[in-house]
Design an enzyme around this catalytic site. Structure first.
Site, mmCIF file in Angstrom:
data_model
loop_
_atom_site.group_PDB
_atom_site.id
_atom_site.type_symbol
_atom_site.label_atom_id
_atom_site.label_comp_id
_atom_site.label_asym_id
_atom_site.label_seq_id
_atom_site.Cartn_x
_atom_site.Cartn_y
_atom_site.Cartn_z
ATOM 1 N N CYS A 267 33.899 20.621 -50.491
ATOM 2 C CA CYS A 267 35.091 20.443 -51.327
ATOM 3 C C CYS A 267 36.166 21.506 -51.135
ATOM 4 C CB CYS A 267 34.684 20.401 -52.792
ATOM 5 S SG CYS A 267 33.825 18.876 -53.177
HETATM 6 P P1 NAD Z 1 29.366 12.092 -49.340
HETATM 7 O O1 NAD Z 1 29.945 12.088 -47.972
HETATM 8 O O2 NAD Z 1 28.123 12.849 -49.634
HETATM 9 O O3 NAD Z 1 29.153 10.603 -49.820
HETATM 10 C C1 NAD Z 1 30.050 9.563 -49.596
HETATM 11 C C2 NAD Z 1 29.234 8.310 -49.474
HETATM 12 O O4 NAD Z 1 30.085 7.171 -49.427
HETATM 13 C C3 NAD Z 1 28.383 8.269 -48.207
HETATM 14 O O5 NAD Z 1 27.045 8.058 -48.579
HETATM 15 C C4 NAD Z 1 28.956 7.067 -47.430
HETATM 16 O O6 NAD Z 1 27.990 6.374 -46.691
HETATM 17 C C5 NAD Z 1 29.476 6.222 -48.584
HETATM 18 N N1 NAD Z 1 30.409 5.182 -48.155
HETATM 19 C C6 NAD Z 1 31.542 5.321 -47.432
HETATM 20 N N2 NAD Z 1 32.104 4.120 -47.222
HETATM 21 C C7 NAD Z 1 31.309 3.193 -47.834
HETATM 22 C C8 NAD Z 1 31.329 1.790 -47.942
HETATM 23 N N3 NAD Z 1 32.298 1.064 -47.379
HETATM 24 N N4 NAD Z 1 30.355 1.178 -48.620
HETATM 25 C C9 NAD Z 1 29.366 1.882 -49.179
HETATM 26 N N5 NAD Z 1 29.263 3.224 -49.107
HETATM 27 C C10 NAD Z 1 30.229 3.868 -48.429
HETATM 28 O O7 NAD Z 1 30.538 12.611 -50.260
HETATM 29 P P2 NAD Z 1 30.397 13.313 -51.703
HETATM 30 O O8 NAD Z 1 30.088 14.743 -51.523
HETATM 31 O O9 NAD Z 1 29.560 12.478 -52.585
HETATM 32 O O10 NAD Z 1 31.919 13.231 -52.164
HETATM 33 C C11 NAD Z 1 32.534 12.002 -52.506
HETATM 34 C C12 NAD Z 1 33.919 12.294 -53.034
HETATM 35 O O11 NAD Z 1 33.824 13.103 -54.222
HETATM 36 C C13 NAD Z 1 34.816 13.068 -52.076
HETATM 37 O O12 NAD Z 1 36.136 12.652 -52.262
HETATM 38 C C14 NAD Z 1 34.645 14.496 -52.538
HETATM 39 O O13 NAD Z 1 35.768 15.296 -52.210
HETATM 40 C C15 NAD Z 1 34.526 14.338 -54.024
HETATM 41 N N6 NAD Z 1 33.789 15.410 -54.710
HETATM 42 C C16 NAD Z 1 32.657 15.921 -54.174
HETATM 43 C C17 NAD Z 1 31.955 16.920 -54.849
HETATM 44 C C18 NAD Z 1 30.711 17.550 -54.268
HETATM 45 O O14 NAD Z 1 30.310 18.596 -54.761
HETATM 46 N N7 NAD Z 1 30.079 16.983 -53.259
HETATM 47 C C19 NAD Z 1 32.427 17.374 -56.088
HETATM 48 C C20 NAD Z 1 33.565 16.811 -56.623
HETATM 49 C C21 NAD Z 1 34.242 15.822 -55.916
#
Ligand code: NAD
Length: 424
Positions: A267
């Site tokens: 992030c």
């Molecule tokens: P991640 O990459 O771990 O997970 C994203 C998931 O989305 C993946 O599993 C991917 O396969 C799935 N995906 C993508 N396209 C898809 C589709 N068409 N159909 C089904 N699944 C699909 O990402 P994350 O860490 O969970 O972060 C997600 C969002 O939240 C980002 O925008 C990130 O910036 C935000 N965020 C993350 C955190 C953190 O600590 N990880 C905290 C706050 C906000």
């Protein structure tokens, strides 16, 4: 409480935690993912990621949880859809909206002609204006319907910290919700009704901006602590003691003043970079944010140059303790271990590394270094670098060792034969 049918798209850190917590609150949740293995784990009550408390939540709520790869079907059968897909950086640091756009198209096509009102919630981190100028136009184009008339939209950025994500959900400092219309607001009130946390309602783009501002401020606090920490190191002052005194000022506070080798993770780096690119595109020169990233990129090299004061690296074996970007997580995205190990290899050292849980995720990045089965093995190296502050590193015997510490492990500081802290 009003039980709702909720779809969660994405089974990464945010999707898995959000879905499990919504189920725990009493809602029926369908996880949509692309990786059948992860979906099978969730269906059987097992977390697809390492996150404290998540296994328990999934196991307790299997009756309320379903999984599928059929995004369109899940959206059709739900009142509410949370978008939790990734928003990574492009080469130039700007945001890659590919996953958001792709799911928006499928959601749009699935909004259906049955007259049911469905609400789409952007939980992925997206720049201010994205929901209004990119997501809603795609939804309207693909569905032939009007936002806020035929379907609802809200922004609900996520503030969880990996490692304490479940706790952060249930004991949130605040839930931020951006809405444009009363009906979407009412839907969001229903979703979060069982949660005892302050809810801050605002506009869609303000909600998106709050997320970036929070992350940019926290990242700034860390880079500030590191810059002061570097100065303290040169002056022979302990920066931890400095920040203890500074943090007692209630206007400033203690959090995020742990000076060290900088921030990583999925992030802070990508969100600050995206905000920098967005500011520049908007005609605002982001002087402070540029400096935050520059300080962060420069910081890991300090660990290696401190080591070089005590040891010629060529041909030596250097132990690296910690590969995850932070303790209690198996996430290695932008971990500071990456630049540290790269620098060690560049100087001709051999590397033996250990992490309690993140080694498997790290291995594809550096397949040729040695991965130790225990932390103790790493201590047999010619010198040791501490990169992640896992609690168990406090239990190791550092006597007689050369330790360069990027994270302030008290026992190493007390015991090591030669000890250097990066900012103290
Ligand atoms: P991640 O990459 O771990 O997970 C994203 C998931 O989305 C993946 O599993 C991917 O396969 C799935 N995906 C993508 N396209 C898809 C589709 N068409 N159909 C089904 N699944 C699909 O990402 P994350 O860490 O969970 O972060 C997600 C969002 O939240 C980002 O925008 C990130 O910036 C935000 N965020 C993350 C955190 C953190 O600590 N990880 C905290 C706050 C906000």
């Amino acid at each position: 409480m009003n039980t709702m049918h909720i779809t969660v798209i994405g089974t990464g850190y945010v999707g898995a935690v959000t879905g499990a917590c919504l189920a725990e609150m009493g809602h029926n949740v369908v996880f949509v993912g692309r990786d059948q293995r992860k979906l099978d784990l969730i269906s059987s009550g097992v977390s697809p990621i390492f996150e404290k408390g998540l296994d328990d939540l999934l196991e307790r709520n299997t009756a309320r949880i379903r999984t599928t790869t059929d995004l369109a079907g899940a959206v059709r059968d739900s009142e509410v859809t949370f978008v939790c897909v990734g928003t990574p950086s492009l080469e130039d640091g700007s945001i890659d909206l590919g996953q958001v756009e792709e799911v928006s198209r499928t959601i749009g096509k699935s909004l259906g002609s049955d007259g049911n009102y469905r609400t789409i919630i952007m939980k992925s981190t997206v720049l201010p204006g994205t929901t209004e100028t990119i997501v809603i136009p795609i939804l309207e184009r693909e569905s032939g319907k009007k936002a806020f008339l035929d379907f609802g939209v809200a922004s609900n950025p996520e503030f969880l910290k990996e490692g304490t994500a479940v706790e952060d959900f249930f004991y949130a400092d605040r839930v931020v919700i951006g809405v444009h219309d009363d009906r979407s607001r009412k839907v969001m009130e229903q979703v979060y009704e069982p949660l005892d946390a302050p809810v801050f309602f605002t506009t869609l783009r303000t909600s998106e901006m709050i997320k970036y501002t929070s992350n940019a401020f926290l990242a700034t606090k860390i880079s500030f602590a590191n810059e002061i920490g570097n100065l303290c190191k040169k002056l022979g002052i302990d920066s931890y003691e400095v920040f203890e005194g500074v943090g007692m000022d209630s206007r400033i506070g203690h959090q995020f003043f742990r000076s060290g080798i900088g921030f990583g993770g999925s992030c802070f780096p990508k969100d600050v970079r995206a905000l920098i690119a967005h500011a520049r595109a908007t005609g605002i020169e982001p002087f402070i944010l540029d400096a935050v990233m520059e300080r962060n990129e420069a910081q890991p090299a300090n660990l290696v140059s401190l080591l070089e004061r005590h040891l010629e690296l060529r041909g030596k074996t250097i132990g690296v303790l910690g590969l995850a970007f932070k303790p209690d997580s198996d996430d290695v995205r932008e971990s500071r271990a990456v630049p540290v190990i790269r620098a060690l290899l560049r100087e001709g050292a051999r590397v033996v590394a250990f992490d309690p849980i993140a080694a498997d995720n790290f291995r594809p990045l550096f397949p040729d270094i040695r991965y130790a089965g225990t932390a103790k093995e790493v201590l047999d190296a010619d010198a040791v670098l501490i990169v992640t502050e896992w609690k168990e590193f406090e239990d190791l015997d550092y006597r007689g060792k050369i330790v360069i510490d990027g994270r302030r492990i008290a026992r190493a500081r007390r015991e090591a034969a030669i000890y250097e802290g990066v900012c103290w």
